[in-house]
Design an enzyme around this catalytic site. Structure first.
Site, PDB file in Angstrom:
ATOM      1  N   MET A 104       0.657  -1.139  -0.226  1.00 12.61           N
ATOM      2  CA  MET A 104      -0.179   0.192  -0.374  1.00 12.61           C
ATOM      3  C   MET A 104       0.969   1.858   0.259  1.00 12.61           C
ATOM      4  SD  MET A 104      -3.332  -1.183   2.306  1.00 12.61           S
ATOM      5  CE  MET A 104      -1.776  -1.638   3.803  1.00 12.61           C
ATOM      6  N   ALA A 105       0.583   2.030  -1.074  1.00 13.35           N
ATOM      7  CA  ALA A 105       1.695   3.339  -1.356  1.00 13.35           C
ATOM      8  C   ALA A 105       1.225   4.118   0.170  1.00 13.35           C
ATOM      9  CB  ALA A 105       0.891   4.168  -2.549  1.00 13.35           C
TER      10      ALA A 105
ATOM     11  N   CYS B 163      -3.098  -1.757  -9.905  1.00 13.75           N
ATOM     12  CA  CYS B 163      -3.228   0.148  -8.669  1.00 13.75           C
ATOM     13  C   CYS B 163      -3.874   0.984  -9.982  1.00 13.75           C
ATOM     14  CB  CYS B 163      -1.703   0.501  -8.704  1.00 13.75           C
ATOM     15  SG  CYS B 163      -2.088   2.064  -7.995  1.00 13.75           S
TER      16      CYS B 163
ATOM     17  N   ASN C  74      -7.838 -11.365  -2.180  1.00 14.63           N
ATOM     18  CA  ASN C  74      -7.380 -10.338  -1.804  1.00 14.63           C
ATOM     19  C   ASN C  74      -9.035  -9.796  -2.006  1.00 14.63           C
ATOM     20  OD1 ASN C  74      -6.349  -6.703  -2.561  1.00 14.63           O
ATOM     21  ND2 ASN C  74      -6.339  -8.201  -0.550  1.00 14.63           N
ATOM     22  N   GLY C  75      -9.468  -8.641  -1.098  1.00 19.10           N
ATOM     23  CA  GLY C  75     -10.600  -8.112  -1.026  1.00 19.10           C
ATOM     24  C   GLY C  75     -11.564  -7.740   0.500  1.00 19.10           C
ATOM     25  N   ASP C  76     -11.961  -7.347   0.726  1.00 16.80           N
ATOM     26  CA  ASP C  76     -13.097  -7.429   1.832  1.00 16.80           C
ATOM     27  C   ASP C  76     -13.268  -8.105   3.444  1.00 16.80           C
ATOM     28  OD1 ASP C  76     -14.221  -5.577   0.363  1.00 16.80           O
ATOM     29  OD2 ASP C  76     -15.950  -7.327  -0.491  1.00 16.80           O
TER      30      ASP C  76
ATOM     31  N   ARG D 151      -6.457  -2.659   3.343  1.00 20.19           N
ATOM     32  CA  ARG D 151      -7.093  -1.993   4.249  1.00 20.19           C
ATOM     33  C   ARG D 151      -7.718  -2.866   5.736  1.00 20.19           C
ATOM     34  NH1 ARG D 151     -11.806   0.579   0.804  1.00 20.19           N
ATOM     35  NH2 ARG D 151     -11.999  -2.145   0.608  1.00 20.19           N
TER      36      ARG D 151
END
Length: 384
Positions: free
Chosen positions: A28-29, A114, A216-218, A241
Site C-alpha cells: 500500500m503506497a 493499482c 484479496n478484497g474485503d 485495508r
C-alpha cells in the site's frame, strides 16, 4: 455441539520461500514502508510475507534517492519482498536484473492492480492486463531477469465489467513462468467500493491450478480470511485495508490459520496508544527526523482510533501533532481504559466506487496492440 476447530492451513510456497501461514501484507503506497512492516511482523511473530510499497521501475533504475530508501529492508525481514510497477518491458527487465544482481530482495511482485488515475492514465496498474501482448512481454522480461528469484503478480478482475481480463492474464502468467497470482476481486472502476467478488477468485483458482492463487478484497478480520480460503479454494490471502491502524490483525490471522480462532486481539485504548507512539517513533527513526516521522504518522491517527470515544477536537489535535512528546501527551488525555469498541473490526480506508477509469487515448480499441506504450509511460517517482 461446538463448532470444530479448523485444521491449520497448509503453507504457501512462493518459489523457494515457504510462507506459513499463507498470509501476505498487501503493498500500500505510503503505508507499507519498513516501520509498518516491522509492526505487522512483530505481531505475527515473524510469520507471513510482508511486501514493500509500490516501487516504480524507472525510479529504481535511475537510483532515485527516495526509491533506494524504500527498497532498504531491516535485517530481520526474511524474505525481502519488493513490489514493482512498470509499463515498459525493457525498463521492467532492467529493474528486475538490478534487484537480482545487487541482492536487493528475495521476491519480486509486479503491480497490475493499482486503480489510481496517475497510474492507469499511463496504461499501468489495473489498466495494463487489457493489453495481452504487453502483459506477456513484461512478464517474460521480469522472469528472465529475475534468475532464481520468484516473480509473482497482483491484479484486479479487469478495467470494468465490460473489460474483464483476469482469466486471460492468469493463463499468460502461467505460460511465462510467474510463481503465484494475487487477485483483488474488484475491477479498476470499482476502486474500493461495493463488495469484492470472491467467486472470481474461485474461478481463477480453477483456471490456473498449476500455481498458487491468493485472494484479496474485503478481509476485515481473521474469520474473513479463513472463510475466503474455505469458500474459494485459494491458496492464501492478501490483506490490505483491513490492517490500517490495526497491525495486530496479523496476530489474529496467524492464530486463525493455526487453528486457534479464539486468540483474537482486542486491545484497550491504552495498548493502541502505545502502538501509535511506537509507530510514529519507528517512522522518525526510518526517516531520520522525529518531527517528519510524526507528520508522516498523521494519516494513521483516524484508523487507529476508529470506534473509540474520542472527541472531534481531540482527533483534529492528534492529527496535527509534530513531536512524539506532543502525540503522547494528547493520547494521555484520553480515557485509556476504554475497551476495544464493537464494530471496529469492520471496513476501514477509502470505499468510493463506480469511478471512470482514466486510460490512455484509444487504449480500449485493441486488446493486443501495444503501439504508443514505452519508456515515457513510466512513472518517475515511487509510492503509487
Amino acid at each position: 455441539m461446538p463448532t470444530p476447530t479448523p485444521p491449520p492451513a497448509p503453507p504457501l510456497q512462493i518459489g523457494p520461500h515457504t510462507v506459513r501461514p499463507p498470509v501476505v501484507l498487501a503493498p500500500m503506497a505510503g503505508i507499507t514502508n519498513a516501520p509498518f512492516r516491522t509492526l505487522c511482523r512483530e505481531f505475527s511473530g515473524g510469520k507471513g510475507l510482508f511486501v514493500s510499497e509500490m516501487i516504480t521501475t524507472r525510479a529504481l533504475v535511475e537510483r532515485n534517492e527516495k526509491t533506494m530508501q524504500l527498497v532498504t529492508f531491516d535485517p530481520t525481514e526474511q524474505p525481502r519482498s519488493i513490489q514493482l510497477y512498470g509499463v515498459d518491458p525493457v525498463t521492467v527487465g532492467k529493474a528486475v536484473r538490478m534487484i537480482a544482481e545487487e541482492d536487493l530482495a528475495d521476491h519480486i511482485d509486479l503491480n497490475f492492480g493499482c486503480p489510481v488515475p496517475k497510474v492507469t492514465r499511463k496504461g499501468g496498474g489495473s489498466a495494463l492486463p487489457y493489453k495481452r501482448n504487453l502483459l506477456r512481454a513484461i512478464l517474460r522480461e521480469a522472469v528472465a531477469g529475475a534468475g532464481d528469484l520468484p516473480v509473482t503478480m497482483k491484479m484486479r478482475k479487469g478495467i470494468d465489467d465490460d473489460h474483464i481480463t483476469y482469466l486471460d492474464a492468469g493463463r499468460i502468467a502461467v505460460e511465462e513462468g510467474v510463481t503465484a497470482i494475487a487477485l483483488h476481486g474488484r475491477t479498476a472502476a470499482q476502486h474500493y467500493g461495493g463488495t469484492a467478488d470472491w467467486d472470481a477468485i474461485a474461478r481463477l483458482k480453477e483456471h490456473v491450478p498449476e500455481i498458487p492463487v491468493l485472494g484479496n478484497g474485503d478481509i476485515w478480520s481473521a474469520e474473513d480470511a479463513v472463510r475466503m480460503v474455505r469458500e474459494t479454494g485459494c491458496d492464501g490471502v492478501v490483506v490490505g485495508r483491513g490492517c490500517l491502524g490495526r497491525p495486530w490483525l496479523f496476530s489474529d490471522l496467524v492464530a486463525a490459520f493455526e487453528g486457534r480462532p479464539d486468540d483474537i486481539a482486542r486491545p484497550a485504548l491504552r495498548e493502541v496508544a502505545d502502538v501509535m507512539v511506537r509507530h510514529a517513533r519507528l517512522l522518525g527513526e526510518w526517516i531520520g527526523d522525529e518531527s517528519k516521522g510524526v507528520v508522516d504518522f498523521r494519516k494513521h491517527v483516524a484508523w487507529y482510533l476508529k470506534g473509540f470515544a474520542v472527541g472531534s477536537e481531540m482527533r483534529k489535535r492528534l492529527a496535527v501533532t509534530s513531536s512524539l512528546e506532543e502525540l503522547r501527551a494528547g493520547l494521555d488525555e484520553l480515557d485509556l481504559d476504554q475497551p476495544w469498541p464493537a464494530g471496529a473490526d469492520g471496513p476501514r480506508g477509502r470505499t468510493s466506487g463506480n469511478n471512470r477509469v482514466v486510460l490512455p487515448d484509444g487504449w480500449l480499441k485493441d486488446p493486443y496492440d501495444c503501439a504508443g506504450v514505452g519508456e515515457d509511460a513510466e512513472l518517475d517517482t515511487s509510492g503509487g
